[in-house]
Design an enzyme around this catalytic site. Structure first.
Site: not given
Ligand code: GUN
Length: 293
Positions: A52, A96, A119
């Site tokens: 990311k 995350q 998110d």
């Molecule tokens: N862990 C797995 N998928 C995601 C996501 O889309 N966002 C976040 N913050 N953590 C994750």
């Protein structure tokens, strides 16, 4: 013609659109900013946040990453989120998941300002999605599946959709997106989970199957009606003695058996995965635009 839905190519189209919007903001003196927060050293989270960060840089988003030790307290994490909420140079915040067991994930997601919740996990944004209020943020993975269906020309209105898995990150929001009374929605959605009786029978009725339950190769060829559209969200590590590190990643769908009979199908990798990042970047530029209207 191939029946593959090329998530990498569609993600690149979206990246190009997002980069253009970021450039427009820059001309207006606005630098889009995205803050990542990672707690502990979960190997998958390190990889995901790294990807990311790289994409942010490529598109012109300024990203920062706070890496906190595993022993970080919930209060310390909340204090960092409060600081990021108050920082005008930060338009999006992504904490995350998974977080260490001593931290309550729901409390953390609720602490992120809804306006910076790229998110789409904050209860306000979850509620807006349920209400069909399009001013909120939608979780990136189901939004990415939806965008793949739209850009691949799959007819959603009136379709029978089976969503496998009822998680808050994919299954539940996916169901809400597709059953909305709206353009590119209006589907009849069945949400199957671990207590569903005869999942295979539900699947065989489906025009579209979205597999997001986290069980390697759960969807078998006898569960899919020939011509159905199959979207594979799964990321499962399985043992593979022939692989360099003794394991490999596979989806929730038995791709090799199903691809020949599917109408359209996502490869995995290269299907849904790249779209999650594309939608995150799109949410971030939207947050930056909204903050600078
Ligand atoms: N862990 C797995 N998928 C995601 C996501 O889309 N966002 C976040 N913050 N953590 C994750």
């Amino acid at each position: 013609m191939t029946n593959l839905i090329d998530g990498r190519a569609i993600a690149e189209q979206i990246h190009a659109e997002t980069a253009q919007r970021i450039a427009v903001l820059k001309v207006r003196g606005v630098q889009a900013g995205l803050a990542f927060v990672r707690v502990g050293e979960d190997p998958a989270s390190r990889v995901y946040v790294g990807m990311k960060e790289k994409t942010s840089e490529r598109l012109g988003i300024k990203s920062t990453t706070a890496v906190l030790p595993e022993a970080t307290t919930q209060a310390e994490l909340l204090a960092l989120i409060a600081k990021l909420n108050a920082d005008a140079s930060v338009h999006g915040i992504l904490v995350q998941a998974p977080l260490p067991a001593h931290i309550d994930q729901a409390t953390i997601f609720s602490a992120v300002s809804p306006a910076k919740d790229v998110d789409g996990f904050h209860p306000v944004n979850v509620g807006k999605l349920m209400l069909g209020d399009t001013t909120g943020f939608i979780p990136c993975t189901p939004a990415g599946v939806h965008e793949l269906l739209i850009r691949s020309g799959v007819k959603i209105a009136g379709a029978e959709v089976v969503v496998l898995g009822r998680g808050n990150i994919v299954g539940k929001p996916m169901t809400a997106i597709l059953c909305q009374k709206a353009k590119h929605a209006d589907a009849t959605v069945t949400l199957c989970h671990s207590r569903t009786r005869d999942v295979a029978a539900h699947c065989r009725r489906a025009d579209i199957i979205v597999a997001a339950l986290g069980v390697a190769h759960f969807v078998k060829v006898d569960m899919v009606r020939p011509g159905a559209v199959v979207m594979d969200v799964g990321v499962n590590r399985i043992a593979d003695p022939t692989a360099k590190n003794g394991s490999r990643l596979v989806g929730d769908v038995d791709f090799a058996a199903i691809q020949p009979i599917a109408g359209r199908i996502t490869p995995n990798p290269g299907g849904v995965g790249p779209m999650t990042i594309a939608m995150l970047m799109q949410n971030t530029v939207r947050a930056a635009e909204a903050a600078n209207q």
